[in-house]
Structure formats: structure tokens, C-alpha cells
Write a protein that holds these residues in place. Structure first.
Motif, PDB file in Angstrom:
ATOM      1  N   CYS A 241       0.851  -1.181   0.000  1.00 51.28           N
ATOM      2  CA  CYS A 241       0.000   0.000   0.000  1.00 51.28           C
ATOM      3  C   CYS A 241       0.891   1.237   0.000  1.00 51.28           C
ATOM      4  O   CYS A 241       1.859   1.300   0.759  1.00 51.28           O
ATOM      5  CB  CYS A 241      -0.892  -0.011   1.244  1.00 51.28           C
ATOM      6  N   CYS A 243       0.357   4.091   1.171  1.00 51.36           N
ATOM      7  CA  CYS A 243       0.080   5.088   2.220  1.00 51.36           C
ATOM      8  C   CYS A 243       1.349   5.362   3.039  1.00 51.36           C
ATOM      9  O   CYS A 243       2.170   4.482   3.240  1.00 51.36           O
ATOM     10  CB  CYS A 243      -1.061   4.645   3.132  1.00 51.36           C
ATOM     11  N   CYS A 274      -5.526   3.556   7.624  1.00 54.17           N
ATOM     12  CA  CYS A 274      -5.659   3.414   6.168  1.00 54.17           C
ATOM     13  C   CYS A 274      -6.702   2.344   5.865  1.00 54.17           C
ATOM     14  O   CYS A 274      -6.621   1.225   6.354  1.00 54.17           O
ATOM     15  CB  CYS A 274      -4.320   3.042   5.535  1.00 54.17           C
ATOM     16  N   CYS A 277      -5.039  -0.893   3.905  1.00 55.62           N
ATOM     17  CA  CYS A 277      -4.074  -1.832   4.483  1.00 55.62           C
ATOM     18  C   CYS A 277      -4.188  -1.906   6.001  1.00 55.62           C
ATOM     19  O   CYS A 277      -3.456  -2.659   6.633  1.00 55.62           O
ATOM     20  CB  CYS A 277      -2.659  -1.467   4.076  1.00 55.62           C
TER      21      CYS A 277
HETATM   22 ZN   LIG Z   1      -2.372   1.831   3.436  1.00 57.21          ZN
END
Ligand SMILES: [Zn+2]
Length: 299
Positions: A241, A243, A274, A277
Motif C-alpha cells: 500500500c 500510504c 488506512c 491496508c
Molecule cells: Zn495503506
């Protein structure tokens, strides 16, 4: 980053003078990581795992810079499965209700019942096209594999068969996950199409093959049995991910100064999780204050 998923692979091959394209995947590590992150119960794990695997198989047909998202939205208890993937083997995803578990149907996890009736929304982002390509279709069964096959056949106009499987152990962990995608491209003979159809119809569940020790090469060989298989490329795949803490700061800044000040006064910190994830970011008082003082500063 853990190397839990490094053995997960998508293998891309072709046959019959490149008129048949096939991909096979083992995604056990990816799906187990998704389960662990989101704390999904078995039916939700199977739905998410199948969607993640479908994403990685489709990703295997894409260029590196392309992005794809699959969203299954239904009236079942799971409500929604969402995944996004890149052309470079990275996938992430979540379900709306991770605690969904239904009694098995015909000895299998009831993914179709969990998703219910609804829609599959596909978005493909290709940097060389200004607008993303969107397609929305009715779900065929909510079982994921035939919904994706139907999308490919009806919307992308490439006759396709998809097989997906997730084996969840009694204690909830994922011990096998994977799948295949086979596509008949223009120029394929009726004989080849018939051969592939018979192979797919005869194939045991993918998780049975994987639990017996099969990897992507063996799955690909089974799907393309009787054809001259040419293995083209092998790609490691993983749950990933994009993020970051910086993106979280960016999202907090969007709330505006009053809201930030309010958070500092009332909570003394901000907590952001998030969606994709389940990574949890805690932004403390000092960091929040810094965002207030210097909103464009590099954190
Ligand atoms: Zn994430």
C-alpha cells in the motif's frame, strides 16, 4: 517490509502461436497478509483473497504504469470488496465488513452469498489516456471468478476463463491461495478453444493443486495441457500500500485549521487508519501543532 510474500508469483505464458494467453498465480502470502491486517473471518477472507488474486492476474496483462481497481458491491452481508493493483505486481484491498462469515454452501465458503446481488465496477487508469476507462456490470454470481471472466468477455471483448481459490484453515489462517486466467485472442482456432475449454472444465480446484504442491508452472501446464506452452515471464507479487505518514499529514491538512485546533484541544492527538491496508497512524500533539504552524512545511 516483510518477505512473507516473496514466494508469491504470477507466471505469464502463451500457447498456440500466441493466440492463447494464460496466467497462473500462487498468492498464499498476499492473502494471508490481507487477512492478518484486516482481521477477516473465513468467508470475508475468501472474498478478499479471490479479489486480490483476480487483481494480480489482471495486473499481469497490464503495462507497468497502468492501475486497475475492482469493486464488488452487493446487497449481501459483506457489502463491498475493493482492491487496487499495479502492473508491477503490487496489490491492496479491503472488505466493508471483515467479520462476515456464513455457513458453507456445497462444502465451500459462500462468497456469492456474502456479496449478494449487485455490481462489479472496474476502473483502468492508463497514463497515456486522459480519462480512466470505467465499466460497470451486473454481478453474475458474486463468486468473483466468473464475475471477472464475464467482465473480460463482455466488456473487454476477450473470451476468458478465470479460476480462483482461497483455502482457509480451521483456525482461520490461509494455507493456500491462487488462481489462473486464460484468454483466447483473435486468430485462435476452434480446436484450440475447445481444448482450453475442456482443460478448464476438468481442472480440480486451484487450492487442491496448490495444497498438493503445485506452483504456477504446474497450474499453467494444467490449464494449457495439450498445447505448446511458452512461459514468458515470472513476476513476484506482494501486498503493498502506498500510504505514508506524509500522506496522512496531507489528509489532516485538508480538514483546515479550525478542525486541527479542535483536535489538539479535545483529543490531543489524531488517529488515522488506512482503509486499504489497516495501517494505523497516530499523529501526536506536537505533530498536529506543527501542521497548524507550518501547513506547507515538510514534516
Ligand atoms: Zn495503506
Amino acid at each position: 517490509m516483510s518477505d512473507r510474500g516473496t514466494r508469491d508469483i504470477v507466471l505469464k505464458g502463451s500457447a498456440a502461436g500466441e493466440t492463447v494467453r494464460a496466467l497462473a498465480a500462487v498468492t498464499t502470502g498476499v492473502v494471508e497478509e490481507a487477512r492478518r491486517r484486516h482481521g477477516t473471518l473465513p468467508t470475508a477472507t475468501a472474498a478478499l483473497g479471490r479479489a486480490l488474486t483476480a487483481g494480480l492476474l489482471l495486473g499481469g496483462t497490464m503495462k507497468d504504469e497502468e492501475r486497475l481497481s475492482l469493486e464488488f458491491a452487493g446487497n449481501g452481508p459483506l457489502r463491498r470488496v475493493m482492491i487496487t493493483t499495479t502492473g508491477t505486481g503490487q496489490v491492496r484491498g479491503y472488505v466493508a465488513r471483515p467479520a462476515t462469515h456464513l455457513p458453507p454452501r456445497n462444502g465451500k465458503l459462500d462468497v456469492g452469498g456474502a456479496i449478494g446481488k449487485g455490481l462489479l465496477c472496474v476502473i483502468r487508469t492508463q497514463p497515456w489516456n486522459k480519462e480512466p476507462y470505467r465499466s460497470i456490470m451486473q454481478l453474475v454470481s458474486g463468486e468473483i471468478a466468473n464475475d471477472v471472466a464475464h467482465y473480460l468477455t463482455a466488456s473487454e471483448q476477450i473470451p476468458s476463463a478465470v479460476g480462483l481459490g482461497v483455502f482457509v484453515e480451521r483456525e482461520g489462517g490461509v494455507s493456500a491461495a491462487g488462481g489462473f486466467l486464460v484468454q483466447v485472442l483473435s486468430g485462435a482456432s476452434e480446436e484450440m478453444i475447445g481444448l482450453v475449454e475442456r482443460n478448464v472444465a476438468r481442472l480440480p480446484p486451484v487450492t487442491t493443486l496448490i495444497r498438493e504442491g503445485a506452483g504456477p508452472p504446474e497450474i499453467l501446464a494444467a490449464v494449457l495441457a495439450g498445447l505448446d506452452v511458452r512461459a514468458l515471464a515470472e513476476e513476484p507479487v506482494r501486498f503493498a500500500c502506498p500510504c505514508t505518514r506524509e500522506r496522512v499529514y496531507g489528509a489532516l491538512l485538508l480538514l483546515g485549521p479550525e478542525e486541527l485546533q479542535d483536535m489538539i484541544t479535545r483529543e490531543g492527538q489524531a488517529e488515522v487508519t488506512c482503509e486499504f491496508c489497516a495501517e494505523r497512524y497516530v499523529v501526536d500533539r506536537d505533530q498536529l501543532t506543527m501542521l497548524l504552524v507550518e501547513p506547507r512545511g515538510s514534516a
